[in-house]
Design a protein around this motif. Structure first.
Motif, PDB file in Angstrom:
ATOM      1  N   SER A 168      15.609  17.764  54.773  1.00 34.22           N
ATOM      2  CA  SER A 168      17.001  17.321  55.580  1.00 34.22           C
ATOM      3  C   SER A 168      17.652  15.877  54.739  1.00 34.22           C
ATOM      4  O   SER A 168      18.838  15.875  54.612  1.00 34.22           O
ATOM      5  N   LEU A 169      16.634  14.994  54.375  1.00 36.60           N
ATOM      6  CA  LEU A 169      17.280  13.916  53.823  1.00 36.60           C
ATOM      7  C   LEU A 169      18.253  14.223  52.409  1.00 36.60           C
ATOM      8  O   LEU A 169      19.121  13.841  52.005  1.00 36.60           O
ATOM      9  N   PHE A 170      17.605  14.956  51.584  1.00 43.07           N
ATOM     10  CA  PHE A 170      18.056  15.533  50.230  1.00 43.07           C
ATOM     11  C   PHE A 170      19.253  16.076  50.567  1.00 43.07           C
ATOM     12  O   PHE A 170      20.405  16.121  49.836  1.00 43.07           O
ATOM     13  N   ASN A 171      19.475  16.842  51.736  1.00 40.72           N
ATOM     14  CA  ASN A 171      20.703  17.476  51.852  1.00 40.72           C
ATOM     15  C   ASN A 171      21.613  16.925  52.820  1.00 40.72           C
ATOM     16  O   ASN A 171      22.546  17.440  53.517  1.00 40.72           O
ATOM     17  N   SER A 172      21.330  15.430  53.072  1.00 34.81           N
ATOM     18  CA  SER A 172      22.177  14.995  53.914  1.00 34.81           C
ATOM     19  C   SER A 172      23.741  14.440  53.599  1.00 34.81           C
ATOM     20  O   SER A 172      24.624  14.315  54.280  1.00 34.81           O
ATOM     21  N   GLY A 173      23.782  14.294  52.322  1.00 31.47           N
ATOM     22  CA  GLY A 173      25.142  13.943  51.839  1.00 31.47           C
ATOM     23  C   GLY A 173      25.996  15.368  51.569  1.00 31.47           C
ATOM     24  O   GLY A 173      25.632  16.308  52.111  1.00 31.47           O
ATOM     25  N   ASP A 174      26.978  15.060  50.748  1.00 36.79           N
ATOM     26  CA  ASP A 174      27.638  16.447  50.466  1.00 36.79           C
ATOM     27  C   ASP A 174      27.044  17.181  49.604  1.00 36.79           C
ATOM     28  O   ASP A 174      26.460  16.530  48.512  1.00 36.79           O
ATOM     29  N   THR A 175      26.668  18.403  49.500  1.00 35.32           N
ATOM     30  CA  THR A 175      26.035  19.068  48.598  1.00 35.32           C
ATOM     31  C   THR A 175      26.929  20.452  48.262  1.00 35.32           C
ATOM     32  O   THR A 175      27.744  20.792  48.883  1.00 35.32           O
ATOM     33  N   TRP A 176      26.481  21.024  47.106  1.00 33.21           N
ATOM     34  CA  TRP A 176      27.002  22.472  46.740  1.00 33.21           C
ATOM     35  C   TRP A 176      26.258  23.393  46.001  1.00 33.21           C
ATOM     36  O   TRP A 176      25.289  22.654  45.354  1.00 33.21           O
ATOM     37  N   LYS A 209      28.655  24.883  34.041  1.00 32.82           N
ATOM     38  CA  LYS A 209      27.717  25.991  34.286  1.00 32.82           C
ATOM     39  C   LYS A 209      26.243  25.336  34.216  1.00 32.82           C
ATOM     40  O   LYS A 209      25.449  25.132  33.368  1.00 32.82           O
ATOM     41  N   LEU A 210      25.978  24.625  35.460  1.00 27.28           N
ATOM     42  CA  LEU A 210      24.606  24.127  35.544  1.00 27.28           C
ATOM     43  C   LEU A 210      23.826  25.106  36.262  1.00 27.28           C
ATOM     44  O   LEU A 210      23.966  26.347  36.602  1.00 27.28           O
ATOM     45  N   ALA A 211      22.393  24.451  35.931  1.00 26.79           N
ATOM     46  CA  ALA A 211      21.189  25.509  36.548  1.00 26.79           C
ATOM     47  C   ALA A 211      21.531  25.903  37.783  1.00 26.79           C
ATOM     48  O   ALA A 211      21.883  25.018  38.853  1.00 26.79           O
ATOM     49  N   PRO A 212      21.110  27.051  38.266  1.00 29.21           N
ATOM     50  CA  PRO A 212      21.582  27.456  39.570  1.00 29.21           C
ATOM     51  C   PRO A 212      20.666  26.680  40.655  1.00 29.21           C
ATOM     52  O   PRO A 212      19.717  26.314  40.350  1.00 29.21           O
ATOM     53  N   GLY A 213      21.312  26.296  41.822  1.00 28.61           N
ATOM     54  CA  GLY A 213      20.565  25.511  42.663  1.00 28.61           C
ATOM     55  C   GLY A 213      21.560  24.779  43.680  1.00 28.61           C
ATOM     56  O   GLY A 213      22.776  25.037  43.490  1.00 28.61           O
ATOM     57  N   ARG A 214      20.766  24.132  44.553  1.00 29.18           N
ATOM     58  CA  ARG A 214      21.789  23.061  45.427  1.00 29.18           C
ATOM     59  C   ARG A 214      21.814  21.842  44.956  1.00 29.18           C
ATOM     60  O   ARG A 214      20.733  21.411  44.728  1.00 29.18           O
ATOM     61  N   TYR A 215      22.916  21.374  44.705  1.00 30.31           N
ATOM     62  CA  TYR A 215      23.115  19.987  44.081  1.00 30.31           C
ATOM     63  C   TYR A 215      23.660  19.071  45.288  1.00 30.31           C
ATOM     64  O   TYR A 215      24.546  19.231  46.218  1.00 30.31           O
ATOM     65  N   THR A 216      23.439  17.850  44.797  1.00 31.88           N
ATOM     66  CA  THR A 216      23.884  16.646  45.578  1.00 31.88           C
ATOM     67  C   THR A 216      24.011  15.267  44.667  1.00 31.88           C
ATOM     68  O   THR A 216      23.541  15.607  43.429  1.00 31.88           O
ATOM     69  N   ASN A 217      24.949  14.559  44.675  1.00 32.43           N
ATOM     70  CA  ASN A 217      25.244  13.443  43.833  1.00 32.43           C
ATOM     71  C   ASN A 217      24.262  12.254  44.104  1.00 32.43           C
ATOM     72  O   ASN A 217      24.269  12.075  45.179  1.00 32.43           O
TER      73      ASN A 217
END
Ligand code: SF4
Lengths: 624, 338
Positions: free
Chosen positions: B327-335, A238-246
């Motif tokens: 777009s750089l920040f979103n360039s990898g796999d995102t969810w 349950k992370l804060a809402p939003g778009r995430y990337t690693n």
């Protein structure tokens, strides 16, 4: 599209038991591709919505002797349905590709944990390479674990038969087989990895096909073997809402730096010399020429920082990156940076020291070097990120301070943060605050004084090309105001104090120190840098046991936040856990004249949560 | 568009700082020539930067009314590289000495030249450490007796121009502090050259190494001990201009003109030769066996580091479009977490 991805990824018919979190370590020879499959497991888990934290651990040699204990490379990841701060203490599952990996890692596997071994790599020769006389799989030392012996070599070779690869090439797909099996075990999707294989090996269709076949057959092995009646699954966190990337630490730092440049209307210049574990910042920034980033791989560490100062004089957002030994070489130029009062960022990704020390291992032993490791009174603001994604924020903050106060700012990261990965909530770039910078235009009234000062004691950043502002600066003591060379005793002391005062005033623009847990009580844990996760988890755990313990994690190490003095007074005892012999501890003692208790570890490894928790319990017990 | 450039004079380049070299030091004359040459170049003062290291010569920037950095011992070329790479619009000068440039800073000097960064390096060679009061330097001759070598130096000296040519510097020249006309011409040519210009100036330290270059300066000897290089001309020297340099295989030799030897037999200087071998050979001509060449050894056009670096930035922008952070920040796999 090739056949690799068009074939649908399989789905399991077996039951997968729900667990809160899982800690998995993949260990093999440094040539076995463990880092690659660890990264894939991390990314796939993050995409599945888990919180993740990683700990890659590899030898300093590129190819240490094959099969030996020295050559073992490991990658640990914890993925969880809750917020986590560490890659986990004990392992739920350990995958080992050879005997050396087994003996060097088994101690971390919890009792009852799953041990997956490539049984074919336990021949006499393999055992000998690992300095073993007996096969540990044959005696009862493994009785307390669920040992799953898999003939990985044979199965991998079979699965890639169609590609007609050489035996050597076929065996190189074994890591994907192992990954497939782990993916099955934790109900992970194959899709993202199949896509990864397509991108990475797309130019070599045979290899791409073989790797994806090995991956699938590892997965099917789990689905069909009787050794596994069921697998596990971990729900999304349950992370804060939003778009995430690693993101990994060095990557997040690089991204933060480019963002800081954009937000201040500057182009970025990096002068750097390759050094473990900082080189990835150079690699990452070198990719971003289209952002106006200029990277200069200098001839040595001194040239790296001197080019940085040159670029800063010209008006660029300039930085240099290195690790402890390189920072030692840069010391003289850092002093010049302080004397010239030009903004720049110096990054130290700490590693085990002294001297060459442990290049690929983590440590926090450069704090006093950062504070005092230069000739003369030579203060500079110091910030330490606490986790991989936090590097982004720290980069922005460091530049904001450097530009506002016109001084070099040091970022103290470490190998654990640099190579670790975690989910990062992608910010909206427009929401990030601007970093205003003004250069005098040469049309101001009155005589130009390069060392005149504003309310922050910052001097004007007049850059070459500006008419009427020609001036000369250098490492000899400056006369306050004019910036001319001055040997005047009173002026020297005045300037020494000014440069210190400037750093002290940074405290007025940084956030006050926050504390997790009770505002006063028995014990306060004070930590900094990469030990954040272990200290946070340990203090939370101890509080849930009813203990009176709070946690203050410092990001600003120079100057300290102004309210820190009061915070320290609110607890009966202070415990400072550090991966050194007590460097923050001695700073706190000398600055605040408080008694501190220490927890120190200098093994090139991060703290386990249990180690910190045990120290908290024993401190509290001794107070009764 | 034509912009009216103000006509500058020597005085415009003078600062209010007292010059603190010892009276009689050769540095004065180099400073005077620099101030004389710069106004002729049409470059505004604010576009010029002098960067120096540490040593007597490195005080130079304080005396030039331009931008300047008096930096760290030996490292001026590294500062200059960072500055020029990010500010190609500036004219950048590096002022160094034999100790600064060839001892502690040898590495930086070498890499600056091999990269061909568009900067002008002037090395004041006085064959001694002046500022630290008289120890031998990397260019001091074998056997040199100084405070730190009471029994004579046992270090084989280094030859600045041989180093520069070894690094394939694109402009290499030599002049003499008191030969002001020649020095002015050389400084001017260095300024006009695109790429690293390396100039060695024979400079007298009248306090710690007085008269070390007298053979090349004194009216009675200089015509015999030096040979002035001129592009496309044969190497002729001597009071009566009757001596020449001829190539015998790969070795230069001193010959007397006449007696069957004509100018056509001599070595003709070609500063534009793309192969640096000839220039290297000239750099090895030393007293007492040979007259020492004065002038431009080498002036060739070669790719410049700063230009290439900035071209890559432009190329990347063209190929990928100007960088977009979102777009750089979103360039990898995102969810998405809801
Ligand atoms: S010591 Fe020598 S080089 Fe230095 S200023 Fe005096 S005369 Fe010139």
């Amino acid at each position: 599209m090739s056949s690799i991805t068009s074939e649908p990824a399989p789905s399991s018919q077996k039951n997968h038991e729900l667990v809160e979190s899982a800690t998995v370590r993949l260990a093999g020879d440094s040539g076995d591709g463990m880092q690659l499959i660890g990264t894939q497991l991390t990314n796939t888990s993050a995409l599945a919505g888990n919180d993740v934290a990683t700990f890659p651990d590899f030898p300093a040699e590129i190819r240490a002797p094959r099969g030996t204990r020295a050559g073992v490379s490991g990658f640990q990841v914890q993925f969880a349905a809750e917020d986590i701060f560490t890659p986990g203490d004990t392992l739920d599952t350990l995958v080992v590709m050879n005997p050396a990996a087994l003996v060097t890692n088994i101690a971390d596997l919890r009792k009852g944990g799953i041990l997956i071994v490539n049984e074919e790599s336990f021949t006499k020769k393999d055992l000998k390479l690992a300095d073993l006389t007996e096969n540990p799989l044959d005696d009862d030392s493994m009785n307390s674990y669920r040992v799953i012996k898999v003939p990985m070599t044979k199965l991998t070779r079979q699965s890639v038969e169609e590609q007609g690869l050489s035996v050597k090439m076929a065996d190189r797909c074994r890591n994907f087989f192992a990954m497939g099996l782990v993916f099955w075990l934790y109900g992970r999707e194959l899709e993202p990895t199949l896509r990864f294989i397509e991108t990475k090996f797309g130019k070599k269709p045979d290899i791409a096909a073989a790797n994806s076949k090995a991956l699938r057959s590892g997965w099917y092995y789990g689905e069909t073997t009787e050794a596994f009646i069921s697998g596990y699954k971990v729900d999304p966190a349950k992370l804060a809402p939003g778009r995430y990337t690693n993101v990994m630490g060095n990557q997040a730092l690089a991204w933060g730096l480019i963002t800081a440049a954009a937000k201040s209307g500057k182009s970025l210049f990096l002068g750097s010399y390759p050094i473990t574990p900082a080189s990835d910042i150079l690699h990452e920034l070198s990719k971003f020429k289209n952002f106006g980033v200029r990277t200069f791989q200098a001839e040595d560490e001194m040239a790296a920082i001197c080019s940085t100062i040159g670029a800063a004089f010209g008006g660029a957002m300039a930085l240099t990156t290195s690790s402890g030994p390189g920072i030692a070489l840069k010391g003289e130029a850092m002093g010049l940076g302080v004397m010239l009062e030009l903004p720049m960022i110096i990054v130290n990704v700490q590693r085990g020291g002294p001297s060459t020390g442990l290049p690929t291992k983590t440590e926090q032993s450069d704090l006093l070097q950062a504070m005092f490791g230069r000739n003369g009174e030579c203060p500079m603001p110091i910030l330490a990120p606490r986790s991989p994604s936090h590097c982004f924020e720290v980069a922005l903050e460091a530049w904001r301070i450097a530009a506002k106060f016109m001084c070099p700012v040091l970022i103290l990261s470490d190998g654990y943060i640099a190579n670790g990965a975690e989910p990062w909530r992608i910010p909206d770039v427009d929401d990030l605050p601007e970093i205003p910078i003004q250069h005098p235009t040469g049309h101001e009234e009155g005589e130009f004084l390069p060392y005149s000062r504003d309310e922050n004691l910052a001097r004007p950043w007049a850059i070459p090309g500006t008419p009427n502002l020609m001036h000369r600066i250098g490492g000899l003591e400056k006369q306050q105001g004019t910036g001319n060379v001055s040997y005047d005793p009173e002026n020297h002391e005045c300037m020494i104090k000014l440069r210190q005062e400037k750093v002290d005033r940074v405290a007025s623009v940084i956030p006050p120190q926050s504390v997790d847990g009770p505002e006063s009580g028995d014990l306060l844990v004070v930590s900094w840098g990469g030990t954040y996760g272990a200290c946070t988890t340990a203090t939370e755990r101890c509080r849930s046991e009813g203990l009176s313990v709070a946690h203050a994690h410092l990001v600003h190490l120079s100057p300290f936040p102004t309210n820190l003095a009061d915070i320290l007074k609110n607890y009966k005892r202070i415990l400072v856990p550090e991966l050194n012999l007590g460097q923050l501890s001695s700073l706190l003692r000398s600055k605040y004249m408080v008694e501190t208790h220490q927890l120190n570890k200098v093994q090139g490894k991060p703290f386990a949560v249990d180690e910190v928790a045990a120290a908290i319990r024993s401190e509290l017990a001794s107070m009764r | 568009m034509t912009t009216e450039l103000p006509v500058l004079t020597t005085a415009d380049f003078t600062t209010n700082q007292d010059v603190r070299w010892c009276p009689g030091c050769g540095d004065y004359s180099i400073l005077a020539q620099m101030k004389k040459v710069l106004p002729q170049l049409g470059v505004p003062r604010e576009k010029i930067v002098f960067i120096s290291g540490i040593g007597c010569s490195s005080r130079f920037p304080y005396y030039m009314n331009t931008y300047g950095i008096h930096s760290i011992h030996g490292r001026a070329p590294a500062f200059a590289t960072g500055l020029k790479s990010t500010r190609p619009d500036l004219q950048v000068w590096v002022i160094t000495g034999d100790g600064d440039g060839l001892s502690i800073g040898g590495n930086h000097l070498m890499h600056c030249m091999r990269r061909n960064v568009d900067v002008n390096i002037v090395l004041f060679n006085n064959r001694i450490y002046g500022l630290t009061k008289g120890q031998y330097s990397p260019t001091s001759e074998l056997g040199k007796v100084t405070k730190s070598t009471p029994m004579g130096s046992i270090d084989n000296p280094i030859h600045p121009l041989s180093i520069a040519i070894g690094c394939e510097a694109s402009f290499v020249a030599r002049s003499i502090d008191t030969n002001i006309k020649h020095l002015g011409t050389i400084l001017r040519r260095a300024a006009e050259h695109r790429g690293t210009a390396f100039v060695e100036v024979y400079q007298n330290c009248n306090i710690f190494n007085d008269k070390v270059w007298d053979y090349a300066k004194a009216r009675e000897t200089k015509l015999d001990t030096t040979v002035e290089l001129e592009h496309g001309k044969p190497l002729i020297f001597g009071k009566n201009r009757d001596m020449g340099i001829r190539l015998n295989g790969l070795e230069p030799e001193v010959v007397e003109l006449g007696k069957g030897i004509t100018e056509d037999d001599l070595l003709f200087h070609d500063e534009q030769a793309s192969e640096p071998s000839l220039a290297y050979l000239l750099s090895r001509m030393r007293q007492p066996d040979f007259p020492e060449p004065i002038g431009v050894f080498r002036a060739v056009d070669a790719p410049k580091y700063d230009e290439l670096l900035n071209a890559q930035v432009e190329e990347a922008k063209k190929a990928k479009g100007a960088g977009d952070l979102q777009s750089l920040f979103n360039s990898g796999d995102t969810w998405e977490v809801k």
